[in-house]
Design a protein around this motif. Structure first.
Motif, PDB file in Angstrom:
ATOM      1  N   TYR A   1      55.833  21.546 -14.897  1.00  0.00           N
ATOM      2  CA  TYR A   1      54.996  21.616 -15.991  1.00  0.00           C
ATOM      3  C   TYR A   1      56.310  21.208 -17.277  1.00  0.00           C
ATOM      4  O   TYR A   1      57.210  21.022 -17.668  1.00  0.00           O
TER       5      TYR A   1
ATOM      6  N   TYR B   1      55.688  21.632 -21.599  1.00  0.00           N
ATOM      7  CA  TYR B   1      54.544  21.833 -22.588  1.00  0.00           C
ATOM      8  C   TYR B   1      54.492  21.061 -23.798  1.00  0.00           C
ATOM      9  O   TYR B   1      55.764  19.734 -24.039  1.00  0.00           O
TER      10      TYR B   1
ATOM     11  N   TRP C   1      50.400  23.158 -22.067  1.00  0.00           N
ATOM     12  CA  TRP C   1      50.746  22.590 -20.480  1.00  0.00           C
ATOM     13  C   TRP C   1      50.461  21.670 -20.687  1.00  0.00           C
ATOM     14  O   TRP C   1      48.899  20.900 -19.963  1.00  0.00           O
TER      15      TRP C   1
ATOM     16  N   TYR D   1      51.129  18.465 -16.407  1.00  0.00           N
ATOM     17  CA  TYR D   1      51.336  18.630 -15.549  1.00  0.00           C
ATOM     18  C   TYR D   1      52.379  17.330 -14.930  1.00  0.00           C
ATOM     19  O   TYR D   1      51.700  16.272 -15.180  1.00  0.00           O
TER      20      TYR D   1
END
Length: 275
Positions: free
Chosen positions: A119, A121, A127, A129
């Motif tokens: 993850y 941020y 979020w 990926y």
């Protein structure tokens, strides 16, 4: 003042005119070199890796001495290692083979690849990926892809990027992943099967089966100082590119490959194969 302090004037003037010892002169030079290596690594290197860099440049202090000088300079690595015990008596899901079995040694590049998603941020896009592919021989990140979706397409694009760059021999390649839905999806499974790539799976709930990959993602989050300050996906892409391609693959030395960089390790192996 000398009388008050109980010191002779001769001792005072001798102290004023005292010349630094050989060790003190060396420490002054060593401090500058240590601080430079520390800053060049963006505060990521500890005493062991700084020592290795100094040895490459012809200066050979002991590890204890480097540790003492770093303590004197009040500097330390931003990396803090944590140990979390896990139960090892885990089993795989039915029909999913673990071909790696925690054996992360390989006899050449493009034989064993590990992959996973983590993850990232961002302030605007929230979020995102990052899917990465790790080569067990060179410790190089051979492919990666970042997106706003945690799905099979993100995982597959990282694998395809690795294949496009590395051009491996599919028949001898093992790709190891966890049992996440992204990697057990028909999209990924069918693609790997069509290329003849063997797919290996970690045991359920047992991250040590994918330890080097997990370690890379942990290092990225600890070493990349802007990790929680990305504005959006594009900002994250730029920083991740700089970290992986500019730092991790080409400048960061690794103990598991003899304190050289992953790119150096791969280049050496390619030269051997060509010869």
């Amino acid at each position: 003042m000398c009388r008050v302090l109980g010191i002779s004037r001769a001792a005072y003037y001798r102290h004023l005119n005292r010349k630094p010892s050989k060790w003190e002169r060396e420490d002054k030079i060593l401090d500058k070199m240590i601080y430079k290596e520390y800053k060049d690594s963006k505060c990521r290197y500890g005493a062991v890796k700084i020592l290795r860099q100094l040895i490459k440049k012809g200066f050979k202090p002991s590890l204890k001495r480097v540790q003492r000088r770093m303590k004197k300079l009040n500097i330390k690595s931003v990396i803090v290692k944590k140990w979390r015990p896990y139960c090892s008596n885990k089993v795989n899901a039915a029909g999913k083979q673990n071909l790696i079995k925690e054996d992360f040694e390989a006899d050449t590049i493009n034989k064993k690849w590990l992959t996973d998603i983590t993850y990232i941020y961002t302030l605007k896009d929230r979020w995102c990926y990052l899917a990465s592919v790790f080569d067990c021989y060179s410790a190089k990140i051979v492919g990666w892809y970042i997106s706003r979706d945690m799905n099979a397409d993100t995982a597959l694009k990282a694998i395809k990027n690795a294949i496009e760059i590395q051009k491996p021999d599919f028949k001898s390649l093992i790709l190891h992943s966890d049992l996440g839905s992204q990697y057990t999806s028909s999209v990924v499974e069918e693609y790997l099967k069509s290329r003849g790539i063997k797919h290996s799976y970690s045991k359920k709930g047992y991250p040590y089966d994918n330890a080097p990959m997990e370690s890379f993602h942990a290092s990225l989050k600890k070493e990349e100082p802007r990790m929680n300050k990305y504005i959006d996906l594009e900002d994250a892409k730029i920083s991740i590119f700089e970290y992986i391609e500019g730092w991790y693959n080409r400048k960061r030395i690794h103990s598991r490959i003899g304190y050289i960089t992953p790119q150096e390790c791969e280049d050496i192996e390619r030269k051997k194969s060509a010869a």
